[in-house]
Motif scaffolding. Sequence first.
Motif, mmCIF file in Angstrom:
data_model
loop_
_atom_site.group_PDB
_atom_site.id
_atom_site.type_symbol
_atom_site.label_atom_id
_atom_site.label_comp_id
_atom_site.label_asym_id
_atom_site.label_seq_id
_atom_site.Cartn_x
_atom_site.Cartn_y
_atom_site.Cartn_z
ATOM 1 N N THR A 177 4.556 7.064 -0.335
ATOM 2 C CA THR A 177 4.589 8.235 0.543
ATOM 3 C C THR A 177 5.683 8.005 1.587
ATOM 4 N N ARG A 197 -1.400 11.796 10.044
ATOM 5 C CA ARG A 197 -2.105 11.035 9.019
ATOM 6 C C ARG A 197 -3.390 10.490 9.604
ATOM 7 N N GLU A 211 -7.008 9.728 0.697
ATOM 8 C CA GLU A 211 -8.156 8.936 1.127
ATOM 9 C C GLU A 211 -9.216 9.803 1.799
ATOM 10 N N SER A 230 0.307 4.196 0.535
ATOM 11 C CA SER A 230 -0.044 5.202 1.537
ATOM 12 C C SER A 230 0.598 4.885 2.888
ATOM 13 N N ASN A 231 0.575 3.611 3.281
ATOM 14 C CA ASN A 231 1.108 3.281 4.612
ATOM 15 C C ASN A 231 2.166 2.174 4.587
ATOM 16 N N ASP A 258 -7.494 12.825 4.032
ATOM 17 C CA ASP A 258 -6.045 12.798 4.254
ATOM 18 C C ASP A 258 -5.374 13.320 2.988
ATOM 19 N N ASP A 293 0.845 -1.193 0.000
ATOM 20 C CA ASP A 293 0.000 0.000 0.000
ATOM 21 C C ASP A 293 0.884 1.250 0.000
ATOM 22 N N THR A 317 -2.379 13.592 2.229
ATOM 23 C CA THR A 317 -1.148 12.903 1.813
ATOM 24 C C THR A 317 -1.502 11.670 0.989
ATOM 25 N N SER A 318 -2.383 10.833 1.555
ATOM 26 C CA SER A 318 -2.697 9.561 0.880
ATOM 27 C C SER A 318 -3.807 9.734 -0.147
ATOM 28 N N ARG A 329 -11.404 7.652 -2.892
ATOM 29 C CA ARG A 329 -9.952 7.739 -3.013
ATOM 30 C C ARG A 329 -9.598 8.666 -4.152
#
Lengths: 195, 423
Positions: free
Chosen positions: B230, B268, B373, B153-154, B368, B151, B370-371, B277
Amino acid sequence: MNVVLHALRCIGFADLSRVADAAGVSGARAESELIDLAVDGLVTREMGAWGLTEAGRAEDARQTAAELDSADGRAAVGSAYERFMVLNPELLDLCSAWQLRTIDGVTAANDHRDPTYDRKVLDLFGELDRRAQPVCAELAGTLPRFGRYRERLGAALGRARAGALEELADSMTSYHVVWFQLHEDLLVTLGRPRT
Amino acid sequence: MTVIALGPGVDEPADVIGGKAHGLVTLMRLGLPVPPGFVVGTAVCRAFLRDGRLPDGLEEELDAAVEALGGGPVSVRSGAVVSMPGMMNTLLDVSGPVAGAVREIFSSWNTQRAVTYRELHGIAHNLGTAVVVQRMVFGERGGSGVAFSRDPSNGEKTLYGDVLLGQRGDAVVDGRSSTLPLTALEPGLRAELADALTRAERHYRDACHVEFTFESGRLWLLQVRPGGLTAPAAVRVAVDLADEGLITRREAVARITPRHLRAAAVPRMLGGDIVARGRGASPGVATGRIALTADHAVSMPGPVILVRPVTSPHDLHGMAAATGIVTSRGGLASHAAVVARSLGKPAVVDATSVDDRLLPAGTMVTIDGTSGEVALGRAGLSTAITNGHVHRLLQWADDLSGDHSPRPAEERLAAAYPNQRER
């Protein structure tokens, strides 16, 4: 063609000084004009800022279309719009590069502590502005009111060059915001939707 | 030889055949399915840009190479040694001679926007791009998408990505249609993708992502790239790859820079029920009720997330009043993204709802920036302080420097590599 009404159509909800600046008229004249427009139900004032009513939007569309037809300018403005749309993604790339930097694969806010980088982006803004000038000139040649954008873009760039870092992409008077309004004006003038 | 057939035996570096072809050759060596094709090297582009015409004999060579692919429709894509996303052209479903398409892509190297992009990113102007020509695979007869080995994002180790059923790959990249998560794929295809990504990871020793198309049930890979994570994901992936034995702890520490740590410290969103998304365009997390017009954003009480298809100057006051901004079109360099950053507000652009869920005005959501989402309700916040992966990585950095004294994270990382300037 009411330039104050049209300025409000292109800049959105705004206080008096921004309306006057966009229309290229004095604050007193803009205010007097806005009050007349409010009496006619074309604009409203809420929380200290002026905005267009639905009737105002329709009236501006009517006036703008009539102006374009009487200037026989549809082809010229259409062609300038095509050229503008080639420059638009590049301008947005530059604004993004001014706000964000990617180093080692990490994107973070530009902290403006690297004068070499900032100088490079500012120079590229100047280079794009130089290429935008003939487009503005072509527009102003057809519809003189477009000449105001040239002045406002040049002024924003001048302020940024003089050290006001927020005047490229980060204030309500920035190069980007003026450009955004020029984009809106072109769409309104040609009666096209934003995509 | 100016036209090189793609195959596992090709032994040319990325600066000769471009990054895309180099990745495709790697996939072929790993035994993975790549549509047959050929590449026109970067040297030809340089010659074209210098002389203003294709080298003598190239058109005949191209005709013969297309004929060798079976003579059917092909895709013609750019592929520079350094990725320049969105700057150059791609032509799909080209039938007949491809010389015109090759010229068009070579010429797109020098559009003013591409020149400015290279200036901004310090990419040399004289590199030129390669062109990859492949037998056309039709997503219309299956689907196409992007798949990540972890993923992005994380960093969680899970097959992650988007797929558009019944559409071509360019529609995914353009964000014109709403995508589905990879769970929408049939299990066999999903397993094939997961296996391909595992093999690619072992080769690159890094998280990878691929563009794929499946046609009549058959999977094809169109591009592979390592990285693309990220900052928090990059930290987690470095630690996990070391735990999995794919890289050493020393390599894991070397892959993470103080910039990663700083970016990973941005708060986050903690998971939650993801309802949409998009792409994170302005970092930070914001929670509020959805307003669908700028005027509502101004008039609604309490924190508001302004959700618009695109933004115009008439949305500026709504953006100023909102605590976060979501658009369903536009990219990372759109008016909305630029304005959101100028206001310091979290923003998600190019958002599509997950499983076509509709969110009416007034719905409480958390975004969020950054991601990219969007979660239903008030999703909690996570910070680097609670991030076990950061702790472990810094522990390894201390082991390398031999200094276990308490001090700021960036100093601990820097001490592991005392001879490097701040990276």
